[in-house]
Design a protein around this motif. Structure first.
Motif, PDB file in Angstrom:
ATOM      1  N   SER A  22       0.885  -1.314   0.026  1.00 15.88           N
ATOM      2  CA  SER A  22       0.001  -0.273   0.028  1.00 15.88           C
ATOM      3  C   SER A  22       0.926   1.166   0.059  1.00 15.88           C
ATOM      4  O   SER A  22       0.420   2.459  -0.395  1.00 15.88           O
ATOM      5  N   ALA A  23       2.170   1.215   0.559  1.00 16.75           N
ATOM      6  CA  ALA A  23       2.946   2.564   0.500  1.00 16.75           C
ATOM      7  C   ALA A  23       3.232   2.674  -0.955  1.00 16.75           C
ATOM      8  O   ALA A  23       3.543   4.149  -1.100  1.00 16.75           O
ATOM      9  N   CYS A  24       3.335   1.790  -1.765  1.00 14.20           N
ATOM     10  CA  CYS A  24       3.637   1.949  -3.200  1.00 14.20           C
ATOM     11  C   CYS A  24       2.417   2.589  -4.150  1.00 14.20           C
ATOM     12  O   CYS A  24       2.930   2.948  -5.255  1.00 14.20           O
ATOM     13  N   LYS A  25       1.272   2.415  -3.523  1.00 13.32           N
ATOM     14  CA  LYS A  25       0.024   2.631  -4.285  1.00 13.32           C
ATOM     15  C   LYS A  25      -0.130   4.357  -4.366  1.00 13.32           C
ATOM     16  O   LYS A  25       0.412   4.978  -3.438  1.00 13.32           O
ATOM     17  N   GLU A  26      -0.608   4.812  -5.412  1.00 17.45           N
ATOM     18  CA  GLU A  26      -1.041   6.017  -5.560  1.00 17.45           C
ATOM     19  C   GLU A  26      -2.162   6.699  -4.284  1.00 17.45           C
ATOM     20  O   GLU A  26      -2.882   5.600  -4.049  1.00 17.45           O
ATOM     21  N   SER A  27      -1.995   7.722  -3.766  1.00 14.23           N
ATOM     22  CA  SER A  27      -2.797   7.983  -2.627  1.00 14.23           C
ATOM     23  C   SER A  27      -3.568   9.377  -3.095  1.00 14.23           C
ATOM     24  O   SER A  27      -3.104  10.374  -3.533  1.00 14.23           O
ATOM     25  N   GLY A  28      -4.839   9.129  -2.905  1.00 13.81           N
ATOM     26  CA  GLY A  28      -5.874  10.492  -3.367  1.00 13.81           C
ATOM     27  C   GLY A  28      -5.511  11.319  -2.459  1.00 13.81           C
ATOM     28  O   GLY A  28      -5.532  12.598  -2.887  1.00 13.81           O
ATOM     29  N   ASN A  29      -4.967  11.187  -1.207  1.00 14.27           N
ATOM     30  CA  ASN A  29      -4.943  12.241  -0.272  1.00 14.27           C
ATOM     31  C   ASN A  29      -3.619  13.013  -0.543  1.00 14.27           C
ATOM     32  O   ASN A  29      -3.494  14.214  -0.539  1.00 14.27           O
ATOM     33  N   ASP A  30      -2.717  12.306  -1.180  1.00 14.50           N
ATOM     34  CA  ASP A  30      -1.424  13.013  -1.869  1.00 14.50           C
ATOM     35  C   ASP A  30      -1.891  14.166  -2.809  1.00 14.50           C
ATOM     36  O   ASP A  30      -1.411  15.180  -3.070  1.00 14.50           O
ATOM     37  N   TYR A  31      -2.563  13.517  -3.893  1.00 17.19           N
ATOM     38  CA  TYR A  31      -3.020  14.512  -4.913  1.00 17.19           C
ATOM     39  C   TYR A  31      -3.718  15.515  -4.394  1.00 17.19           C
ATOM     40  O   TYR A  31      -3.780  16.720  -4.995  1.00 17.19           O
ATOM     41  N   TYR A  32      -4.560  15.334  -3.469  1.00 20.86           N
ATOM     42  CA  TYR A  32      -5.542  16.549  -2.749  1.00 20.86           C
ATOM     43  C   TYR A  32      -4.735  17.470  -1.850  1.00 20.86           C
ATOM     44  O   TYR A  32      -4.822  18.770  -2.554  1.00 20.86           O
ATOM     45  N   ALA A  33      -3.571  17.110  -1.342  1.00 25.69           N
ATOM     46  CA  ALA A  33      -2.724  18.018  -0.727  1.00 25.69           C
ATOM     47  C   ALA A  33      -1.925  18.750  -1.894  1.00 25.69           C
ATOM     48  O   ALA A  33      -1.846  19.923  -1.567  1.00 25.69           O
ATOM     49  N   GLU A  34      -1.661  17.931  -2.899  1.00 22.91           N
ATOM     50  CA  GLU A  34      -0.762  18.583  -3.900  1.00 22.91           C
ATOM     51  C   GLU A  34      -1.638  19.851  -4.676  1.00 22.91           C
ATOM     52  O   GLU A  34      -1.106  21.022  -4.998  1.00 22.91           O
ATOM     53  N   GLY A  35      -2.925  19.303  -5.045  1.00 21.20           N
ATOM     54  CA  GLY A  35      -3.943  20.219  -5.504  1.00 21.20           C
ATOM     55  C   GLY A  35      -3.962  21.687  -4.659  1.00 21.20           C
ATOM     56  O   GLY A  35      -4.042  22.792  -5.250  1.00 21.20           O
ATOM     57  N   LEU A  36      -4.236  21.415  -3.256  1.00 22.92           N
ATOM     58  CA  LEU A  36      -4.477  22.419  -2.437  1.00 22.92           C
ATOM     59  C   LEU A  36      -3.090  23.313  -2.330  1.00 22.92           C
ATOM     60  O   LEU A  36      -3.265  24.581  -2.466  1.00 22.92           O
ATOM     61  N   GLY A  40      -2.877  27.186  -3.612  1.00 21.70           N
ATOM     62  CA  GLY A  40      -2.673  28.277  -2.612  1.00 21.70           C
ATOM     63  C   GLY A  40      -1.398  28.984  -3.238  1.00 21.70           C
ATOM     64  O   GLY A  40      -1.247  30.190  -3.038  1.00 21.70           O
ATOM     65  N   GLU A  41      -0.358  28.282  -3.890  1.00 26.21           N
ATOM     66  CA  GLU A  41       0.571  29.168  -4.358  1.00 26.21           C
ATOM     67  C   GLU A  41      -0.023  30.082  -5.486  1.00 26.21           C
ATOM     68  O   GLU A  41       0.579  31.248  -5.577  1.00 26.21           O
ATOM     69  N   ALA A  42      -0.870  29.539  -6.335  1.00 24.23           N
ATOM     70  CA  ALA A  42      -1.275  30.417  -7.391  1.00 24.23           C
ATOM     71  C   ALA A  42      -1.948  31.779  -6.841  1.00 24.23           C
ATOM     72  O   ALA A  42      -1.881  32.826  -7.341  1.00 24.23           O
ATOM     73  N   GLU A  43      -2.725  31.317  -5.712  1.00 30.55           N
ATOM     74  CA  GLU A  43      -3.383  32.537  -5.026  1.00 30.55           C
ATOM     75  C   GLU A  43      -2.687  33.656  -4.469  1.00 30.55           C
ATOM     76  O   GLU A  43      -2.773  34.810  -4.386  1.00 30.55           O
ATOM     77  N   ARG A  44      -1.595  33.122  -3.932  1.00 26.08           N
ATOM     78  CA  ARG A  44      -0.548  34.071  -3.089  1.00 26.08           C
ATOM     79  C   ARG A  44       0.397  34.625  -3.992  1.00 26.08           C
ATOM     80  O   ARG A  44       1.094  35.523  -3.799  1.00 26.08           O
ATOM     81  N   GLY A  45       0.587  33.839  -5.296  1.00 24.11           N
ATOM     82  CA  GLY A  45       1.587  34.720  -6.030  1.00 24.11           C
ATOM     83  C   GLY A  45       1.321  34.876  -7.446  1.00 24.11           C
ATOM     84  O   GLY A  45       1.057  35.935  -7.699  1.00 24.11           O
ATOM     85  N   GLU A  70      -2.446  28.584 -15.815  1.00 20.18           N
ATOM     86  CA  GLU A  70      -1.759  27.242 -15.918  1.00 20.18           C
ATOM     87  C   GLU A  70      -1.594  26.497 -14.383  1.00 20.18           C
ATOM     88  O   GLU A  70      -1.839  25.368 -14.213  1.00 20.18           O
ATOM     89  N   LYS A  71      -1.317  27.370 -13.703  1.00 19.10           N
ATOM     90  CA  LYS A  71      -1.302  26.757 -11.976  1.00 19.10           C
ATOM     91  C   LYS A  71      -2.696  26.416 -11.390  1.00 19.10           C
ATOM     92  O   LYS A  71      -2.671  25.308 -10.923  1.00 19.10           O
ATOM     93  N   THR A  72      -3.496  27.251 -11.999  1.00 23.75           N
ATOM     94  CA  THR A  72      -4.899  26.889 -11.199  1.00 23.75           C
ATOM     95  C   THR A  72      -5.399  25.431 -12.027  1.00 23.75           C
ATOM     96  O   THR A  72      -6.058  24.829 -11.415  1.00 23.75           O
ATOM     97  N   LYS A  73      -5.066  25.508 -13.489  1.00 19.56           N
ATOM     98  CA  LYS A  73      -5.417  24.118 -14.195  1.00 19.56           C
ATOM     99  C   LYS A  73      -4.765  22.898 -13.696  1.00 19.56           C
ATOM    100  O   LYS A  73      -5.480  21.945 -13.188  1.00 19.56           O
ATOM    101  N   ALA A  74      -3.305  23.182 -13.191  1.00 24.93           N
ATOM    102  CA  ALA A  74      -2.627  22.027 -12.526  1.00 24.93           C
ATOM    103  C   ALA A  74      -3.047  21.654 -10.971  1.00 24.93           C
ATOM    104  O   ALA A  74      -3.403  20.560 -10.873  1.00 24.93           O
ATOM    105  N   GLY A  75      -3.672  22.649 -10.531  1.00 27.43           N
ATOM    106  CA  GLY A  75      -4.304  22.279  -9.049  1.00 27.43           C
ATOM    107  C   GLY A  75      -5.508  21.467  -9.491  1.00 27.43           C
ATOM    108  O   GLY A  75      -5.635  20.688  -8.401  1.00 27.43           O
ATOM    109  N   LEU A  76      -6.292  22.045 -10.052  1.00 26.03           N
ATOM    110  CA  LEU A  76      -7.763  21.398 -10.691  1.00 26.03           C
ATOM    111  C   LEU A  76      -7.309  19.797 -11.071  1.00 26.03           C
ATOM    112  O   LEU A  76      -8.079  19.065 -10.417  1.00 26.03           O
TER     113      LEU A  76
END
Length: 128
Positions: A22-36, A40-45, A70-76
């Motif tokens: 399971s440590a090697c599987k993709e985690s939805g939570n990781d994608y969620y955190a990266e999206g956030l 956040g980077e886009a909004e602040r910068g 581009e940054k907003t689409k990447a987050g989405l």
């Protein structure tokens, strides 16, 4: 007590193997955190308007809007991948909907600002 020892060892081994897999599987939570993080980077910068001290006005240009888009689409994309992997709750749904509307708004803004700056290639939206 000793008769149970092999079954405990086997159970522990299976649990460790399961954890390693399971440590090697993709985690939805990781994608969620990266999206956030990306949003956040886009909004602040990238999505902040510039300020011209000489004129005392906020300024915007097509390149800045394009970078923000581009940054907003990447987050989405990261949020949508998280949803595909099972992270699906009301907050996530609301954020995806809000971000999709923001992408549409930024695409329109990019076209308008590009026209105002006399750019000919404003149809070349990032990611389209």
């Amino acid at each position: 007590m000793r008769a149970h020892a092999p079954s405990l060892v086997l159970t522990a081994a299976l649990a460790l193997a399961s954890m390693a897999t399971s440590a090697c599987k993709e985690s939805g939570n990781d994608y969620y955190a990266e999206g956030l993080r990306l949003l956040g980077e886009a909004e602040r910068g990238d999505c902040k308007l510039g300020f011209d001290r000489a004129s005392g006005q906020q300024v915007i240009n097509a390149e800045r809007v394009r970078t923000c888009l581009e940054k907003t689409k990447a987050g989405l994309e990261q949020l949508q991948k998280a949803r595909e992997l099972g992270v699906d709750h009301r907050e996530m749904s609301d954020l995806i909907e809000k971000t999709e509307l923001e992408v549409e708004r930024l695409e329109k803004m990019y076209k308008m600002v590009s026209r105002m700056q006399g750019q000919k290639n404003f149809e070349d939206l990032p990611g389209t």
